[in-house]
Design a protein around this motif. Structure first.
Motif, PDB file in Angstrom:
ATOM      1  N   ASN A 119       1.029  -1.323   0.012  1.00 53.58           N
ATOM      2  CA  ASN A 119       0.058   0.033  -0.029  1.00 53.58           C
ATOM      3  C   ASN A 119       0.930   1.151   0.244  1.00 53.58           C
ATOM      4  O   ASN A 119       0.395   2.304  -0.542  1.00 53.58           O
ATOM      5  CB  ASN A 119      -0.982   0.078   1.277  1.00 53.58           C
ATOM      6  CG  ASN A 119      -0.352  -0.154   2.437  1.00 53.58           C
ATOM      7  OD1 ASN A 119       0.406  -1.181   2.440  1.00 53.58           O
ATOM      8  ND2 ASN A 119      -0.442   0.986   3.444  1.00 53.58           N
ATOM      9  N   ASP A 160      -6.670   6.418  -2.060  1.00 48.42           N
ATOM     10  CA  ASP A 160      -7.907   5.667  -1.624  1.00 48.42           C
ATOM     11  C   ASP A 160      -8.628   4.406  -2.380  1.00 48.42           C
ATOM     12  O   ASP A 160      -9.022   3.638  -2.365  1.00 48.42           O
ATOM     13  CB  ASP A 160      -8.968   6.646  -1.081  1.00 48.42           C
ATOM     14  CG  ASP A 160      -8.386   7.119   0.159  1.00 48.42           C
ATOM     15  OD1 ASP A 160      -7.173   7.040   0.598  1.00 48.42           O
ATOM     16  OD2 ASP A 160      -8.965   8.337   0.571  1.00 48.42           O
ATOM     17  N   ALA A 161      -8.733   5.145  -3.805  1.00 47.26           N
ATOM     18  CA  ALA A 161      -9.759   4.313  -4.806  1.00 47.26           C
ATOM     19  C   ALA A 161      -8.625   3.187  -5.437  1.00 47.26           C
ATOM     20  O   ALA A 161      -9.119   1.951  -5.136  1.00 47.26           O
ATOM     21  CB  ALA A 161     -10.117   5.185  -6.053  1.00 47.26           C
ATOM     22  N   GLY A 164      -8.592   0.517  -2.415  1.00 46.27           N
ATOM     23  CA  GLY A 164      -9.717  -0.157  -2.192  1.00 46.27           C
ATOM     24  C   GLY A 164     -10.085  -1.351  -3.375  1.00 46.27           C
ATOM     25  O   GLY A 164     -10.442  -2.480  -2.912  1.00 46.27           O
ATOM     26  N   LYS A 167      -6.780  -4.164  -2.718  1.00 51.14           N
ATOM     27  CA  LYS A 167      -6.592  -4.680  -1.086  1.00 51.14           C
ATOM     28  C   LYS A 167      -6.974  -6.305  -1.208  1.00 51.14           C
ATOM     29  O   LYS A 167      -6.356  -6.784  -0.598  1.00 51.14           O
ATOM     30  CB  LYS A 167      -7.562  -3.941  -0.355  1.00 51.14           C
ATOM     31  CG  LYS A 167      -7.323  -4.390   1.027  1.00 51.14           C
ATOM     32  CD  LYS A 167      -8.524  -3.668   1.939  1.00 51.14           C
ATOM     33  CE  LYS A 167      -7.832  -2.361   2.260  1.00 51.14           C
ATOM     34  NZ  LYS A 167      -8.746  -1.742   3.149  1.00 51.14           N
ATOM     35  N   TYR A 168      -8.129  -6.719  -1.886  1.00 53.71           N
ATOM     36  CA  TYR A 168      -8.529  -7.840  -1.762  1.00 53.71           C
ATOM     37  C   TYR A 168      -7.879  -9.008  -2.808  1.00 53.71           C
ATOM     38  O   TYR A 168      -8.802 -10.095  -2.856  1.00 53.71           O
ATOM     39  CB  TYR A 168     -10.170  -7.918  -1.726  1.00 53.71           C
ATOM     40  CG  TYR A 168     -10.677  -7.512  -0.439  1.00 53.71           C
ATOM     41  CD1 TYR A 168     -10.858  -8.139   0.735  1.00 53.71           C
ATOM     42  CD2 TYR A 168     -11.051  -6.007  -0.459  1.00 53.71           C
ATOM     43  CE1 TYR A 168     -11.240  -7.517   1.914  1.00 53.71           C
ATOM     44  CE2 TYR A 168     -11.372  -5.463   0.727  1.00 53.71           C
ATOM     45  CZ  TYR A 168     -11.487  -6.300   2.042  1.00 53.71           C
ATOM     46  OH  TYR A 168     -11.839  -5.808   3.132  1.00 53.71           O
ATOM     47  N   ASN A 254      -6.102  -6.103   8.251  1.00 55.54           N
ATOM     48  CA  ASN A 254      -7.384  -5.415   7.944  1.00 55.54           C
ATOM     49  C   ASN A 254      -8.445  -5.449   9.145  1.00 55.54           C
ATOM     50  O   ASN A 254      -9.436  -4.592   9.542  1.00 55.54           O
ATOM     51  CB  ASN A 254      -7.918  -5.850   6.648  1.00 55.54           C
ATOM     52  CG  ASN A 254      -8.374  -4.631   5.755  1.00 55.54           C
ATOM     53  OD1 ASN A 254      -7.565  -3.495   5.694  1.00 55.54           O
ATOM     54  ND2 ASN A 254      -9.556  -4.666   5.209  1.00 55.54           N
TER      55      ASN A 254
END
Length: 318
Positions: A119, A160-161, A164, A167-168, A254
């Motif tokens: 990140n 931020d976008a 998101g 992340k997964y 998380n």
């Protein structure tokens, strides 16, 4: 005085005690215009001054054991840091020592001494990208990954976008995405942000507690049982080898139950011999709550009044 009274009523000593656990990540030397809410040294000193007036700050292992026994002190509070940033040692530790406060540092061992987590690589890529149009949709597969960046606010929105969206992803795919983003933004930036083994030892020698936070900071719920066990167990083994003592505390990456970790994750943590584990569900723990899903929260407020109000609200929440 009013805050201390309200805190004492909502978090009394004994069997009705409540445990407030605060979450931090970095303590920056100076404020960051892209992340103005991130704690810097001046603000961290201010927060510890408030907690010194209001709370009984204690080590997490002692707090967990006393919560289970119903013998917490009034206004019990724990400070935790996630991931293993170098500024935890160089910036946060001296201030903690100044106030004689303990804290627990949860370390993602795969990033130790290697510069940055995935990140942070995205953050630095967007921070240094040339102003103008930036199309990353071919990397992410998401048409919303088209940005117009320039000032701090527009860069923060892009960061931020992207976080998101990525992340997964499974760890290997996530790394590939990050490398491609760096290339399109003008190249990687090699500033080292994470501590090394020496930093872990320094924290422990100063009386701080060290906990495991997996190896690669994956979303545990996306892994099979073997992968999950490797991530949790290998991080524990590594830290125990560095410290030459048991590591009994764990933080789920998380940290949202059912989304980021699941019942299998909890079972693995128990089976691997941890004493307690923390999530990111807001609230304050009560006697009888699971020691392996202790709630934590982060009051981002910058004023003394709002910060204390947030702590009181969190005590009422659960």
């Amino acid at each position: 005085m009013l805050t201390k009274l309200a805190y004492s009523l909502l978090s009394p000593a004994g069997a009705r005690g409540r445990l407030t656990i605060l979450t931090l990540h970095r303590v920056l030397p100076q404020a960051d215009d892209i992340f103005p809410g991130e704690v810097d040294a001046a603000r961290f000193r201010e927060i510890l001054g408030w907690l010194n007036d209001w709370a009984h700050v204690m080590p997490l292992d002692e707090a967990a054991e006393r919560l289970a026994r119903g013998s917490l002190p009034a206004r019990a509070c724990v400070l935790t840091f996630d991931d293993g940033y170098e500024d935890n040692v160089s910036v946060a530790l001296p201030i903690l020592q100044e106030f004689r406060m303990p804290a627990t540092f949860f370390i993602a061992t795969g990033f130790l001494g290697q510069g940055r987590m995935w990140n942070d690589r995205i953050i630095e890529a967007i921070r240094h990208a040339p102003a103008g149009a930036l199309d990353l949709s071919t990397v992410t597969g998401d048409e919303r990954s088209r940005f117009q960046i320039g000032d701090a606010s527009s860069r923060r929105q892009a960061i931020d976008a992207l976080l998101g969206v990525i992340k997964y992803r499974v760890p290997d795919e996530r790394v590939q995405c990050v490398a491609a983003i760096e290339t399109l933004c003008g190249g990687a930036h090699d500033q080292a942000l994470m501590m090394g083994d020496a930093g872990i030892r320094q924290l422990r020698a100063a009386g701080m507690q060290i906990g495991a936070h997996t190896v690669n900071h994956p979303i545990l719920a996306t892994l099979d049982a073997a992968g999950m066990r490797r991530e949790i167990g290998d991080s524990k083994d590594y830290l125990e080898a560095v410290l030459r003592e048991p590591v009994r505390l764990f933080a789920y990456p998380n940290g949202k139950p059912g989304q980021d970790y699941n019942a299998d994750s909890v079972a693995q943590v128990k089976d691997l011999g941890f004493l307690a584990a923390v999530s990111t569900v807001w609230g304050a723990a009560r006697q009888g709550d699971s020691m392996f899903e202790l709630p934590r929260f982060t009051p981002w407020d910058t004023s003394r009044f709002r910060y204390r109000s947030r702590i009181v609200e969190n005590l009422i929440r659960h």
